[in-house]
Write a protein that holds these residues in place. Sequence first.
Motif, short mmCIF file in Angstrom:
data_model
loop_
_atom_site.label_atom_id
_atom_site.label_comp_id
_atom_site.label_asym_id
_atom_site.label_seq_id
_atom_site.Cartn_x
_atom_site.Cartn_y
_atom_site.Cartn_z
N GLU A 6 72.90 25.22 33.95
CA GLU A 6 72.58 24.04 33.14
C GLU A 6 73.64 22.96 33.34
OE1 GLU A 6 72.17 25.77 29.23
OE2 GLU A 6 69.99 25.90 29.48
N VAL A 8 74.99 18.88 32.58
CA VAL A 8 75.00 17.59 31.89
C VAL A 8 75.59 16.59 32.88
CG1 VAL A 8 76.14 16.19 30.13
CG2 VAL A 8 75.07 18.36 29.51
N VAL A 34 70.16 19.32 31.51
CA VAL A 34 69.85 19.34 30.07
C VAL A 34 70.26 18.06 29.38
CG1 VAL A 34 69.96 21.86 29.93
CG2 VAL A 34 72.03 20.51 29.50
N CYS A 107 76.18 23.64 27.88
CA CYS A 107 75.76 23.68 29.27
C CYS A 107 76.80 24.48 30.04
CB CYS A 107 75.64 22.26 29.86
SG CYS A 107 77.21 21.37 30.01
N ARG A 131 83.65 23.68 29.17
CA ARG A 131 82.70 23.50 30.25
C ARG A 131 83.44 23.43 31.60
NH1 ARG A 131 80.50 24.79 26.21
NH2 ARG A 131 79.46 23.34 24.78
#
Length: 402
Positions: A6, A8, A34, A107, A131
């Motif tokens: 996922e 961003v 996402v 994400c 992340r």
Amino acid sequence: MTTAREIVLLGSTGSIGTQALDIVRRNPDRFRVVGLGAGGGNVALLAAQALEHGVEVVGVARASAAQDLQLAFYAEASRQGYAAGRFRIPKILAGPDAMAELAAWPCHTVVNGVVGSLGLAPTLAALRAGRTLALANKESLVAGGPLVHAAVQRPGQLVPVDSEHSALAQCLRGGAAAEVRRLVLTASGGPFRGRRRDELATVTPAQALRHPTWDMGPVVTVNSATLVNKGLEVIEAHELFGVAYDRIEVVVHPQSVLHSLVEFADGSALAQASPPDMRLPIALAMGWPDRVPEAAAAVDWTTAHTWQLYPLDQAAFPAVALAKAAGAAGRCRPAVYNAANEECVAAFLGSRLPFLGIVDIVAQVLSDAPDFGVPGTVEEVLAAEEWARVRARQIIASAEGA
């Protein structure tokens, strides 16, 4: 079967963002977007991207663009033939904190393709949220290096997207840190490679925006023409890999096929070679540490090639030496370098400053700068940058009135 990673994506309507989405489009089994974020200047494209990828959240840095974005969703849905009520508008974040909020969205990987020092807050937010950060926003490390290092939680969390730093990261896999003698960053030389300083006095914005190799935004393109971009990359290389400034060199390589080199203690050097296509380093950063098959075309080894390397003309292009001095001084000096340059580039593009004035005024701003100390907060970085912007504007205005 592995789950799609996922993503961003910040700066989705820019050059890095659109190429990242192309990689996602061609690898739906590997990546799923996402969240998307952009400045808000092209809401029609942002809405189209969001609908195509079915994202959960969209952000615009300009608060006044929120309503325009909502209307753009309805217009794009109509254009694509969605029936009324058959499409969903994602959550919309708007305002100066939107990119940082997006960067902390659940994400695996955040791709930060925001342009300028506005990318620092999202960089910190992504790292603090744990992340993996694919960083295309070099200003984050340049302006806020100490803050970024403090926010990193684990090895491999910060992955470079710039082609030069991606190349260095790949080459550094070939030896231990103690074996590294120096890093060698390659530069295309921009549109004015080979010109003497006196031949640059009459350069126009239109000429500076004609980069021979890369298709980039106006600020980055002008930075490539002055080689400020390479100066920023030298600072970034120091921050990413911990190599001293006196062991980081820049050479001119017009073909832009050798993206950088690492020289080792035994005299050997490893280089990363590929045609000039940003989709390769973007894909590698998104999939790190794994490679994405067919991310970009490879060199055709069945044909003849001539690859040239030249020393950098320091007299014509002093921006790299100036960046090294600012980086070695540390504290907020790199932030001053970057912010002053942004003001000067804006004045040049507005035909209020000659081409040579860009780096000359950056040097003067650095000379005038007080000691801001080591930044401990984003606010302290922004304060140093604001001082640099004001001082640069003062010098530009004085030059215009002379």
